[in-house]
Scaffold this active site. Sequence first.
Site, PDB file in Angstrom:
ATOM      1  N   GLU A 239      -1.990   6.273  -1.099  1.00 49.74           N
ATOM      2  CA  GLU A 239      -1.471   7.499  -1.709  1.00 49.74           C
ATOM      3  C   GLU A 239      -2.275   7.716  -2.979  1.00 49.74           C
ATOM      4  O   GLU A 239      -2.030   7.060  -3.996  1.00 49.74           O
ATOM      5  CB  GLU A 239       0.015   7.335  -2.065  1.00 49.74           C
ATOM      6  CG  GLU A 239       0.923   7.013  -0.896  1.00 49.74           C
ATOM      7  CD  GLU A 239       1.100   8.183   0.049  1.00 49.74           C
ATOM      8  OE1 GLU A 239       0.859   9.338  -0.367  1.00 49.74           O
ATOM      9  OE2 GLU A 239       1.455   7.949   1.204  1.00 49.74           O
ATOM     10  N   CYS A 273       1.446  13.101  -9.085  1.00 44.69           N
ATOM     11  CA  CYS A 273       0.397  13.245  -8.067  1.00 44.69           C
ATOM     12  C   CYS A 273       0.531  14.570  -7.335  1.00 44.69           C
ATOM     13  O   CYS A 273      -0.469  15.169  -6.965  1.00 44.69           O
ATOM     14  CB  CYS A 273       0.397  12.065  -7.111  1.00 44.69           C
ATOM     15  SG  CYS A 273       2.003  11.678  -6.435  1.00 44.69           S
TER      16      CYS A 273
END
Length: 495
Positions: A239, A273
């Site tokens: 990720e 993010c």
Amino acid sequence: MSTATEQRTFDSLDPATGAVVGTHPIHDAASVRAAVEAAGEAARWWARLGFAGRKRRLLDFKAVLTRNLDRVATKIHQETGKPMGDATLETAITIVHLDWAARHARGVLGPRRVSPGLVGINMAATLEYLPLGVVGVIGPWNYPLLTPMGSIGYALAAGNAVVFKPSELTPGVAVLLAELFAESVPEHKVLQVVTGFGETGAALAADPGIGKIAFTGSTATAKRVMASCAANLTPIVAECGGKDALIVDTGADLAAAADAALWGAMSNAGQTCVGVERVYVVEGVYDAFMRELTERAAALRTGEDYGPITMPSQTDVIRRHVDDALARGAKAVVGGAASVRPPYVDPVVLADVPEESSAVREETFGPTITVTRVATAQEALEKTNAVAYGLGGTIFSGDARRAMELARAMLSGMTAINSVISFVGVPALPFGGVGDSGFGRIHGADGLREFTRAKSITRQRFPLPGMNLTSFTRTPAELQRLVKMVTILHGRRKS
Ligand code: NDP
């Protein structure tokens, strides 16, 4: 663990004040090895508990976490600097995910009969998803509970033990998490934490006892972690960062779009993010949207609505992106170069930023946003898809069908329509990126399967007369029968 190792420590700091929050050991490769070995034993016990046993323990852990919500949120607040409200929200969403993973593991992963098809008509076919053993989780500092728990909670529910290496900036949150877990699962080391710097994470990735690594962090470090994993063919879910765009189409609720853009870009000081980093607004609504956005941005209170920059070196990245954009002719509509005043960064809204600027192409991870005028939503989509990252994204539109089309065409793992980052709060939805944003999924059924291996079993219920295909005694007539059957079933062209 050797005495020498125990003596090597590091401090975690409050990024707002520099005060020491806690002191933690630097675990070396030998300590990591010992943790993984203990985890291997714990994993066998944990797997034997079965879905029902693990569900009971995980729901108990969820209750412990909930009763300690304030304590956990306080630790997140201290180590990241984010406001207590945001730390509380992070903890609450984590609890929702843990509940979902615990309750759905059996349904998603448990044994099920699948149709054997005509060729295998005499077989009972069973599919199930078995744990990998020990999962290594390497976590970030921006959401030090929610993000790693997206892997930890789902990996545990799938029957794995976990060794968690938190970011050097937020070890205290991880240690508290493991302490609370041990209240519900005291018998074995099913969840352990190893603390330290990059080398500790590298040792975890390279350990031969690891069944999978779940990494969250930068794309550059993900590549290094993959290289470490390659030695043992250890799979990885990565990720990485993002450069998420928000598209404002004609007919959109502009007040709501501006509110969402601002929160998506500035909350957690932009260190998200799936935070909004770029906004593309169609011509006809650009001026009205800008008014709504700048009014709201000017009213934000740095240090109250959002906290300091957690990782000190990030202020250099933010400064570089703002300076580069301004040098290329961008206009600072709110804030500007002087907004970067470590450890804080005031809100920065940049307009007319050339698409090749670092502020448009690289992850800034700060409370900054670029706003670009486009002729059509299609142009916005093309610009959105032109960067190497593809994590999340947002669309504001008055036309639900068009919004769905744009969402589908957006090169990203997740897209929110008329809301921002809302997919994170839906535990059934998988989370993960494409391109430089990484691969693999956490959350949802895919997130459970990510930490398992599929196991397929065929059991012959009776021999099929005249169709003994997997034997040297097979006759040409038997093969001919199969060809005839396949031809009947699959030979016709359908218009
Ligand atoms: P990194 O990618 O460097 O670190 C992420 C995690 O990996 C940390 O726990 C880190 O440990 C660990 N690590 C570092 N080097 C190695 C290695 N060789 N092997 C194994 N593990 C390692 O991110 P940073 O925290 O330095 O942030 C850099 C940038 O990454 C940010 O500016 C941001 O753009 C992006 N980022 C994205 C996040 C996201 O949510 N997608 C989260 C965090 C950062 P340690 O902290 O101890 O060095």
